[in-house]
Design an enzyme around this catalytic site. Structure first.
Site, PDB file in Angstrom:
ATOM      1  N   LYS A 111       0.871  -1.184   0.000  1.00 43.19           N
ATOM      2  CA  LYS A 111       0.000   0.000   0.000  1.00 43.19           C
ATOM      3  C   LYS A 111       0.895   1.217   0.000  1.00 43.19           C
ATOM      4  CE  LYS A 111      -4.541   0.500   0.309  1.00 43.19           C
ATOM      5  NZ  LYS A 111      -5.475  -0.505  -0.186  1.00 43.19           N
TER       6      LYS A 111
HETATM    7  P1  NAD Z   1     -13.110   7.064  -3.034  1.00 44.76           P
HETATM    8  O1  NAD Z   1     -12.102   8.104  -2.789  1.00 44.76           O
HETATM    9  O2  NAD Z   1     -13.629   6.844  -4.405  1.00 44.76           O
HETATM   10  O3  NAD Z   1     -14.376   7.324  -2.065  1.00 44.76           O
HETATM   11  C1  NAD Z   1     -14.245   7.480  -0.681  1.00 44.76           C
HETATM   12  C2  NAD Z   1     -15.597   7.900  -0.109  1.00 44.76           C
HETATM   13  O4  NAD Z   1     -15.473   7.941   1.321  1.00 44.76           O
HETATM   14  C3  NAD Z   1     -16.026   9.283  -0.548  1.00 44.76           C
HETATM   15  O5  NAD Z   1     -17.439   9.325  -0.722  1.00 44.76           O
HETATM   16  C4  NAD Z   1     -15.620  10.157   0.643  1.00 44.76           C
HETATM   17  O6  NAD Z   1     -16.374  11.362   0.754  1.00 44.76           O
HETATM   18  C5  NAD Z   1     -15.922   9.202   1.775  1.00 44.76           C
HETATM   19  N1  NAD Z   1     -15.233   9.566   3.009  1.00 44.76           N
HETATM   20  C6  NAD Z   1     -13.945   9.958   3.181  1.00 44.76           C
HETATM   21  N2  NAD Z   1     -13.709  10.270   4.465  1.00 44.76           N
HETATM   22  C7  NAD Z   1     -14.868  10.068   5.129  1.00 44.76           C
HETATM   23  C8  NAD Z   1     -15.268  10.225   6.464  1.00 44.76           C
HETATM   24  N3  NAD Z   1     -14.426  10.661   7.391  1.00 44.76           N
HETATM   25  N4  NAD Z   1     -16.546   9.912   6.798  1.00 44.76           N
HETATM   26  C9  NAD Z   1     -17.428   9.479   5.851  1.00 44.76           C
HETATM   27  N5  NAD Z   1     -17.091   9.315   4.572  1.00 44.76           N
HETATM   28  C10 NAD Z   1     -15.841   9.612   4.215  1.00 44.76           C
HETATM   29  O7  NAD Z   1     -12.478   5.713  -2.429  1.00 44.76           O
HETATM   30  P2  NAD Z   1     -12.857   4.207  -2.783  1.00 44.76           P
HETATM   31  O8  NAD Z   1     -11.945   3.732  -3.846  1.00 44.76           O
HETATM   32  O9  NAD Z   1     -14.336   4.100  -2.955  1.00 44.76           O
HETATM   33  O10 NAD Z   1     -12.408   3.467  -1.439  1.00 44.76           O
HETATM   34  C11 NAD Z   1     -13.256   3.417  -0.305  1.00 44.76           C
HETATM   35  C12 NAD Z   1     -12.742   2.351   0.656  1.00 44.76           C
HETATM   36  O11 NAD Z   1     -12.714   1.084  -0.025  1.00 44.76           O
HETATM   37  C13 NAD Z   1     -11.318   2.584   1.179  1.00 44.76           C
HETATM   38  O12 NAD Z   1     -11.254   2.084   2.493  1.00 44.76           O
HETATM   39  C14 NAD Z   1     -10.472   1.703   0.280  1.00 44.76           C
HETATM   40  O13 NAD Z   1      -9.282   1.297   0.901  1.00 44.76           O
HETATM   41  C15 NAD Z   1     -11.407   0.525   0.078  1.00 44.76           C
HETATM   42  N6  NAD Z   1     -11.129  -0.256  -1.123  1.00 44.76           N
HETATM   43  C16 NAD Z   1     -11.138   0.329  -2.355  1.00 44.76           C
HETATM   44  C17 NAD Z   1     -10.897  -0.472  -3.476  1.00 44.76           C
HETATM   45  C18 NAD Z   1     -10.968   0.089  -4.871  1.00 44.76           C
HETATM   46  O14 NAD Z   1     -10.891  -0.708  -5.817  1.00 44.76           O
HETATM   47  N7  NAD Z   1     -11.146   1.390  -5.054  1.00 44.76           N
HETATM   48  C19 NAD Z   1     -10.625  -1.838  -3.323  1.00 44.76           C
HETATM   49  C20 NAD Z   1     -10.644  -2.386  -2.048  1.00 44.76           C
HETATM   50  C21 NAD Z   1     -10.900  -1.596  -0.957  1.00 44.76           C
END
Ligand code: NAD
Length: 418
Positions: A111
């Site tokens: 990461k």
């Molecule tokens: P993203 O940046 O597209 O979206 C993140 C979302 O979380 C946004 O809506 C943001 O406003 C919200 N957010 C941020 N801080 C916040 C808070 N304090 N309280 C409430 N909401 C909050 O990110 P993503 O790619 O959708 O990733 C989201 C989660 O999923 C992360 O934990 C990431 O590690 C995990 N994840 C993502 C992927 C991927 O393929 N993108 C894969 C596995 C896991």
């Protein structure tokens, strides 16, 4: 390094260690192996000077942690967030090791990220920052070494800059990063893959519990890539998405939110808040809503000892990484809430990243239906193995998932003669 399980923590580093140690104990692994499994292989911190558009200079700090490469090249996302530091990146890297092992794809875990609020930068500043970061770490990356992907606040555009900067140093290398746009070697199905996997694994659990998807009430924290795609898949299957929240706050409608209208609103307003088709709620209220499925899809440690007693969902499907502390996990388990662990629930993204990497190495392109079908096969096979072990050994789905993953990595360590 702890070699006994300590459940009382909100430190993401200790959350992963706790789960690994419990699985290692179940497998009878010795304390040397436990230490080896929990220690990261490599941690890097770099300073990235950035000339801002107004001519001033700012220096940002970036990180890359490679937790394990024992089963294949390290693999994991890159996050841009003001709270990003080694304490955050290190456990997220470890979680990737257990996720890739659980779904049995030939990767380890990594990461990275930059401590930055990307909303404060222009697009050109963000591009220069990304390229500066890659110039600092490109020697540690590569298709057979470490392959980044999108995470919080990074997307296909950022992956393109990574691909381009890496290729400037090493020659054309599309397999050096995944989550690229399809025009530049990205895989069809990658953008929706994590949200699709969240839906598929939750659907499998609901089938086992004889809970219908049609009419199920779903609440989602986080409305970015993962949360918004998960919402769409649940809605398509007839579930009611009754609440979603982002960093600015949440929105609730007990009859189900109109997702198309909400997506339009979010695109223009930059947040779900203020959406006319619902009433405002806070993030804390969303987590304790009366619902069938609660999906944390934003940050770590949001379910903890302070709110776990109030969670009213029947299922918590962990789309975010490490959203539940071990203490909250115990409370939820004791209260009969079914927790679908992150290493399984959100593994659809890395699974399709694996397909993207494989397609890039072979210079072939798969049809989207083929991508989705292969991902479903891998995720549901992992789900079945975890569910059967949990039922047989009378342990939680998380304990079963970590047991499968830790056994695979420990076996690989022994075979390599570590
Ligand atoms: P993203 O940046 O597209 O979206 C993140 C979302 O979380 C946004 O809506 C943001 O406003 C919200 N957010 C941020 N801080 C916040 C808070 N304090 N309280 C409430 N909401 C909050 O990110 P993503 O790619 O959708 O990733 C989201 C989660 O999923 C992360 O934990 C990431 O590690 C995990 N994840 C993502 C992927 C991927 O393929 N993108 C894969 C596995 C896991």
């Amino acid at each position: 390094m702890e070699t006994t399980a300590q459940p009382f923590t909100e430190d993401p580093r200790q959350i992963v260690q706790y789960n690994v140690i419990r699985a290692a104990d179940r497998l009878g692994l010795d304390s040397e192996m436990k230490t080896l499994l929990n220690m990261p292989y490599r941690e890097v911190r770099v300073e990235i000077p950035l000339r801002m558009d107004n001519g001033s200079l700012r220096v940002f700090v970036g990180y890359r942690v490679q937790h394990s490469g024992v089963r294949g090249p390290a693999k994991g996302g890159i996050r841009y967030h003001p709270a990003t530091d080694l304490n955050e990146v290190q456990p997220l890297a470890a979680a990737m090791t257990w996720k890739t092992a659980l779904v049995n794809i030939p990767f380890g875990g990594a990461k990275g990220g930059i401590s930055v609020n990307p909303r404060e930068l222009s697009t050109t500043e963000l591009q220069r920052l990304t390229r500066g970061y890659i110039r600092r770490i490109h020697l540690l990356l590569g298709p057979y070494r470490d392959i980044p992907a999108p995470d919080m606040n990074t997307n296909a555009q950022v992956m393109t800059w990574i691909f381009d900067e890496y290729s400037a140093h090493h020659g054309y290398t599309p397999a050096c990063v995944t989550g690229k746009p399809v025009e530049l070697g990205g895989s069809l199905g990658r953008e929706a893959a994590t949200g699709r996997g969240v839906f598929l694994t939750t659907q499998a659990l609901m089938n086992d519990l004889c809970l219908p998807i049609a009419g199920a009430r779903v609440a989602i924290q986080g409305f970015g890539n993962v949360g918004s795609f998960a919402a769409r898949f649940f809605a398509e299957a007839g579930a009611k998405v009754i609440a979603v929240a982002d960093v600015a706050g949440g929105i609730f409608n007990e009859h189900g939110l109109n997702l198309r209208a909400l997506l339009d609103h979010t695109r223009t307003a930059g947040s779900v808040t203020g959406f006319a088709g619902g009433t405002n709620i806070s993030n804390e209220e969303l987590l304790t809503l009366d619902c069938d499925v609660l999906i944390p899809a934003a940050l770590e440690c949001v379910l903890n000892k302070r709110n776990a007693h109030q969670v009213r969902a029947r299922i918590v499907a962990e789309a975010a990484n490490l959203p539940t502390t071990p203490e909250a996990d115990e409370i939820l388990n004791a209260r009969g809430v079914h927790v679908l662990p992150d290493v399984l629930t959100n593994a659809g993204g890395v699974t399709v990243s694996y397909f993207e990497w494989a397609q890039n190495l072979q210079q072939v392109f798969w049809e989207e239906d083929h991508v989705n079908a292969e991902m479903q096969k891998i995720l549901l096979r992992a789900y079945r193995q975890v569910a059967e072990m949990a039922a047989l050994a009378k342990i939680s789905l998380r304990e079963a998932a970590y047991t499968v993953a830790v056994e695979r990595v420990a076996r690989a360590e022994r075979l390599r003669g570590t």
